[in-house]
Design a protein around this motif. Structure first.
Motif, PDB file in Angstrom:
ATOM      1  N   GLY A 192      -6.947  11.766  11.669  1.00  0.00           N
ATOM      2  CA  GLY A 192      -6.074  12.793  10.941  1.00  0.00           C
ATOM      3  C   GLY A 192      -6.242  14.120  11.432  1.00  0.00           C
ATOM      4  N   THR A 230      -2.137  16.318  13.297  1.00  0.00           N
ATOM      5  CA  THR A 230      -1.414  16.358  12.380  1.00  0.00           C
ATOM      6  C   THR A 230       0.327  16.141  12.715  1.00  0.00           C
ATOM      7  N   ILE A 267      -5.707   7.167   6.703  1.00  0.00           N
ATOM      8  CA  ILE A 267      -6.524   8.404   7.177  1.00  0.00           C
ATOM      9  C   ILE A 267      -8.112   8.128   6.684  1.00  0.00           C
ATOM     10  N   THR A 273      -3.179  17.358   7.277  1.00  0.00           N
ATOM     11  CA  THR A 273      -2.751  15.822   7.476  1.00  0.00           C
ATOM     12  C   THR A 273      -2.604  15.525   5.998  1.00  0.00           C
ATOM     13  N   LEU A 289       0.823  13.396   3.585  1.00  0.00           N
ATOM     14  CA  LEU A 289       0.628  12.115   3.410  1.00  0.00           C
ATOM     15  C   LEU A 289       1.899  11.709   2.088  1.00  0.00           C
ATOM     16  N   LYS A 327       4.814  10.183   3.396  1.00  0.00           N
ATOM     17  CA  LYS A 327       4.805   8.699   4.180  1.00  0.00           C
ATOM     18  C   LYS A 327       5.068   7.657   3.279  1.00  0.00           C
ATOM     19  N   THR A 387       0.394   4.910   2.509  1.00  0.00           N
ATOM     20  CA  THR A 387      -0.684   5.465   2.837  1.00  0.00           C
ATOM     21  C   THR A 387      -1.997   4.856   2.082  1.00  0.00           C
ATOM     22  N   ALA A 430      -4.175  14.613  -1.048  1.00  0.00           N
ATOM     23  CA  ALA A 430      -3.629  13.585  -0.205  1.00  0.00           C
ATOM     24  C   ALA A 430      -2.461  12.716  -0.913  1.00  0.00           C
ATOM     25  N   SER A 462      -2.414   9.809  -1.678  1.00  0.00           N
ATOM     26  CA  SER A 462      -1.929   8.416  -1.046  1.00  0.00           C
ATOM     27  C   SER A 462      -1.737   7.469  -2.060  1.00  0.00           C
TER      28      SER A 462
END
Length: 313
Positions: A163, A166, A179, A206, A210, A213, A216, A240, A242
């Motif tokens: 990560g 970035t 990550i 980073t 996320l 994205k 993740t 994050a 994720s």
């Protein structure tokens, strides 16, 4: 390209190497061949273990020196950092990786009676590439293009990154982006990963992207008495946002045995308890676990998606 000492060790560890790229047969592929067992990527995400390539386009280059890493690190050999190689084009690297993998798989042709011809032939035509074997894959400057090359071949990709870069993470679109988050603050980061303040700040940046994205996962390698207070990660996990979290025990294998001990590994029931605590105090909840791989999968209650991957491109 690779320092001779590191090159020789990697070859003894049965790595296939071409310039800056490397491939090594995952132990789970052998188990799939000989014992019919499947790895956690199969159980969690639907990846066919025997059709998976374990690879890296940056076999010896990384910005960190993680104490839990089972790979040989330059500092293990008293080496300073060394120059980056002359990076090859993504189409060439993809062919190198697939060619090295085929060389390894061909070695199993002599035991077709144990593997089965159909399974062997499937293994010679892999459908998934894990860009995670060694080094930091995002240091390869064409990693986004390399991923697209594999996708055009009808293959799925998992990219595992520390990560730090970035701007590269913003560009890449693997099937699933991992990550590695193994520290919860700057002090623990320096202790566990040997990183710098600037690197830690980049990792935090980073985490902030996320959410944009498509798929993740935060992977945390848990080491007893070092980073096993899982609630210390809660703020960063939620930052994050994720889709998934994998809590994975440190494994006392490879060169990590020179830095850590057998007692530093965490048991599966302890990982499950950490997952339970996290589930009671965060937006994440336990989805599944794999005792043989010592890993627990958690999903985001607010970004719920099917862990099993749709392999259409």
């Amino acid at each position: 390209m690779i320092p001779e000492q590191i090159h020789n060790i990697l070859r003894k560890q049965h790595y296939q190497l071409k310039e800056h790229s490397g491939v090594k047969l995952c132990g789970w592929v052998r188990k799939s061949f000989l014992e019919g067992k499947e790895c956690y990527k199969s159980k969690f995400y639907g990846i066919n273990t025997h059709r998976c390539v374990q690879s890296t386009p940056s076999v010896a280059w990384c910005q960190q020196s993680c104490i839990f890493c089972w790979r040989v690190l330059p500092k293990d050999l008293g080496l300073d950092s060394f120059e980056s190689p002359e990076w090859k084009e993504p189409e060439v690297v993809a062919e190198d990786i697939l060619s090295m993998h085929k060389t390894i798989i061909t070695g199993y042709k002599g035991i077709l009676d144990r593997i089965g011809e159909e399974k062997y032939l499937e293994a010679t035509k892999p459908k998934h590439v894990a860009l995670s074997l060694s080094g930091e894959p995002t240091m390869y400057p064409y990693i986004d293009e390399l991923i697209e090359v594999f996708h055009k071949k009808g293959m799925s990709t998992f990219l595992v990154s520390n990560g730090i870069l970035t701007d590269v993470i913003e560009k890449v679109n693997p099937t699933q982006l991992y990550i590695s988050l193994d520290a919860y603050d700057l002090e623990s980061y320096k202790k566990i990963c040997g990183g710098t303040k600037d690197n830690w700040e980049s990792i935090l940046n980073t985490l902030d992207i996320l959410d944009s994205k498509k798929r993740t996962c935060i992977r945390t390698t848990v080491i007893r008495n070092i980073n096993d207070n899982i609630l210390k990660f809660k703020e960063l996990f939620e930052r994050a946002n994720s889709n998934f979290i994998e809590l994975k025990s440190y494994m006392n294998v490879g060169y990590s045995r020179k830095r850590l001990n057998l007692d530093d590994m965490v048991k599966q029931d302890e990982l499950l308890e950490m997952g339970k605590i996290l589930g009671e105090n965060s937006i994440f909840e336990i989805e599944d676990d794999s005792p043989e791989s010592r890993v627990v999968l958690l999903t985001n209650k607010n970004r719920k998606i099917n862990p099993k991957i749709d392999f259409g491109f």
